[in-house]
Design a protein around this motif. Structure first.
Motif, PDB file in Angstrom:
ATOM      1  N   LYS A  19       0.802  -1.220   0.000  1.00 18.80           N
ATOM      2  CA  LYS A  19       0.000   0.000   0.000  1.00 18.80           C
ATOM      3  C   LYS A  19       0.839   1.277   0.000  1.00 18.80           C
ATOM      4  O   LYS A  19       0.320   2.358  -0.210  1.00 18.80           O
ATOM      5  CB  LYS A  19      -0.947   0.023   1.197  1.00 18.80           C
ATOM      6  CG  LYS A  19      -0.247   0.031   2.549  1.00 18.80           C
ATOM      7  CD  LYS A  19      -1.256   0.045   3.676  1.00 18.80           C
ATOM      8  CE  LYS A  19      -0.593  -0.170   5.000  1.00 18.80           C
ATOM      9  NZ  LYS A  19      -0.143   0.997   5.676  1.00 18.80           N
ATOM     10  N   ASP A  20       2.142   1.177   0.192  1.00 17.65           N
ATOM     11  CA  ASP A  20       2.984   2.359   0.287  1.00 17.65           C
ATOM     12  C   ASP A  20       3.589   2.797  -1.052  1.00 17.65           C
ATOM     13  O   ASP A  20       3.809   3.986  -1.268  1.00 17.65           O
ATOM     14  CB  ASP A  20       4.125   2.131   1.288  1.00 17.65           C
ATOM     15  CG  ASP A  20       3.606   1.926   2.700  1.00 17.65           C
ATOM     16  OD1 ASP A  20       2.665   2.629   3.078  1.00 17.65           O
ATOM     17  OD2 ASP A  20       4.135   1.042   3.403  1.00 17.65           O
ATOM     18  N   LEU A  21       3.855   1.848  -1.920  1.00 15.97           N
ATOM     19  CA  LEU A  21       4.552   2.137  -3.174  1.00 15.97           C
ATOM     20  C   LEU A  21       4.227   1.039  -4.166  1.00 15.97           C
ATOM     21  O   LEU A  21       4.005  -0.109  -3.775  1.00 15.97           O
ATOM     22  CB  LEU A  21       6.066   2.163  -2.913  1.00 15.97           C
ATOM     23  CG  LEU A  21       7.006   2.304  -4.090  1.00 15.97           C
ATOM     24  CD1 LEU A  21       6.957   3.727  -4.632  1.00 15.97           C
ATOM     25  CD2 LEU A  21       8.431   1.967  -3.677  1.00 15.97           C
ATOM     26  N   THR A  22       4.207   1.383  -5.453  1.00 13.80           N
ATOM     27  CA  THR A  22       4.034   0.387  -6.507  1.00 13.80           C
ATOM     28  C   THR A  22       5.225   0.455  -7.444  1.00 13.80           C
ATOM     29  O   THR A  22       5.584   1.532  -7.915  1.00 13.80           O
ATOM     30  CB  THR A  22       2.745   0.631  -7.318  1.00 13.80           C
ATOM     31  OG1 THR A  22       1.619   0.550  -6.447  1.00 13.80           O
ATOM     32  CG2 THR A  22       2.589  -0.399  -8.432  1.00 13.80           C
ATOM     33  N   ILE A  23       5.821  -0.696  -7.708  1.00 17.90           N
ATOM     34  CA  ILE A  23       6.887  -0.810  -8.699  1.00 17.90           C
ATOM     35  C   ILE A  23       6.297  -1.566  -9.886  1.00 17.90           C
ATOM     36  O   ILE A  23       5.770  -2.665  -9.732  1.00 17.90           O
ATOM     37  CB  ILE A  23       8.109  -1.575  -8.154  1.00 17.90           C
ATOM     38  CG1 ILE A  23       8.691  -0.867  -6.932  1.00 17.90           C
ATOM     39  CG2 ILE A  23       9.160  -1.728  -9.249  1.00 17.90           C
ATOM     40  CD1 ILE A  23       9.808  -1.645  -6.255  1.00 17.90           C
ATOM     41  N   VAL A  24       6.379  -0.948 -11.068  1.00 18.75           N
ATOM     42  CA  VAL A  24       5.903  -1.575 -12.299  1.00 18.75           C
ATOM     43  C   VAL A  24       7.141  -2.002 -13.075  1.00 18.75           C
ATOM     44  O   VAL A  24       8.013  -1.175 -13.359  1.00 18.75           O
ATOM     45  CB  VAL A  24       5.052  -0.589 -13.128  1.00 18.75           C
ATOM     46  CG1 VAL A  24       4.584  -1.242 -14.422  1.00 18.75           C
ATOM     47  CG2 VAL A  24       3.862  -0.094 -12.308  1.00 18.75           C
ATOM     48  N   ALA A  25       7.226  -3.285 -13.404  1.00 20.33           N
ATOM     49  CA  ALA A  25       8.434  -3.802 -14.053  1.00 20.33           C
ATOM     50  C   ALA A  25       8.073  -4.786 -15.158  1.00 20.33           C
ATOM     51  O   ALA A  25       6.958  -5.315 -15.209  1.00 20.33           O
ATOM     52  CB  ALA A  25       9.334  -4.473 -13.023  1.00 20.33           C
ATOM     53  N   PHE A  26       9.062  -5.039 -16.023  1.00 17.06           N
ATOM     54  CA  PHE A  26       8.893  -5.957 -17.144  1.00 17.06           C
ATOM     55  C   PHE A  26      10.167  -6.782 -17.297  1.00 17.06           C
ATOM     56  O   PHE A  26      11.277  -6.234 -17.296  1.00 17.06           O
ATOM     57  CB  PHE A  26       8.618  -5.161 -18.428  1.00 17.06           C
ATOM     58  CG  PHE A  26       8.633  -5.987 -19.678  1.00 17.06           C
ATOM     59  CD1 PHE A  26       7.594  -6.848 -19.963  1.00 17.06           C
ATOM     60  CD2 PHE A  26       9.691  -5.910 -20.562  1.00 17.06           C
ATOM     61  CE1 PHE A  26       7.602  -7.620 -21.116  1.00 17.06           C
ATOM     62  CE2 PHE A  26       9.714  -6.666 -21.718  1.00 17.06           C
ATOM     63  CZ  PHE A  26       8.658  -7.529 -21.999  1.00 17.06           C
ATOM     64  N   GLY A  27      10.027  -8.076 -17.428  1.00 16.46           N
ATOM     65  CA  GLY A  27      11.176  -8.947 -17.671  1.00 16.46           C
ATOM     66  C   GLY A  27      12.030  -9.162 -16.430  1.00 16.46           C
ATOM     67  O   GLY A  27      11.539  -9.223 -15.302  1.00 16.46           O
ATOM     68  N   THR A  28      13.343  -9.256 -16.630  1.00 17.38           N
ATOM     69  CA  THR A  28      14.281  -9.516 -15.547  1.00 17.38           C
ATOM     70  C   THR A  28      14.176  -8.526 -14.392  1.00 17.38           C
ATOM     71  O   THR A  28      14.300  -8.925 -13.228  1.00 17.38           O
ATOM     72  CB  THR A  28      15.726  -9.565 -16.083  1.00 17.38           C
ATOM     73  OG1 THR A  28      15.810 -10.605 -17.067  1.00 17.38           O
ATOM     74  CG2 THR A  28      16.726  -9.834 -14.979  1.00 17.38           C
ATOM     75  N   PRO A  29      13.935  -7.234 -14.635  1.00 16.16           N
ATOM     76  CA  PRO A  29      13.821  -6.293 -13.516  1.00 16.16           C
ATOM     77  C   PRO A  29      12.715  -6.626 -12.507  1.00 16.16           C
ATOM     78  O   PRO A  29      12.739  -6.125 -11.387  1.00 16.16           O
ATOM     79  CB  PRO A  29      13.560  -4.946 -14.203  1.00 16.16           C
ATOM     80  CG  PRO A  29      14.244  -5.090 -15.527  1.00 16.16           C
ATOM     81  CD  PRO A  29      13.989  -6.524 -15.924  1.00 16.16           C
TER      82      PRO A  29
END
Length: 66
Positions: A19-29
């Motif tokens: 609920k504090d932060l969202t990380i949007v990633a694709f692939g290896t990251p």
């Protein structure tokens, strides 16, 4: 992988809730994002990790979901 298994094309997957932060990633990251979320959890932060799984088509609904 089970027979007939397929990743839904254009559909992101929520890999971790928070609920504090969202990380949007694709692939290896995505793996780095999960590691970062685990490290931040030790500091009391709840970090969500969204794995896009495809860029075209992009799952805009999953990104915009509050």
């Amino acid at each position: 992988m089970p027979a007939g298994f397929a990743v839904p094309f254009g559909k992101a997957r929520l890999r971790r809730t928070g609920k504090d932060l969202t990380i949007v990633a694709f692939g290896t990251p995505v793996h780095f994002a999960l590691d970062a979320a685990a490290a931040l959890a030790k500091e009391g932060k709840e970090v969500e990790v969204l794995d896009l799984r495809s860029l075209v088509p992009l799952d805009f609904e999953a990104i915009a979901d509050p």
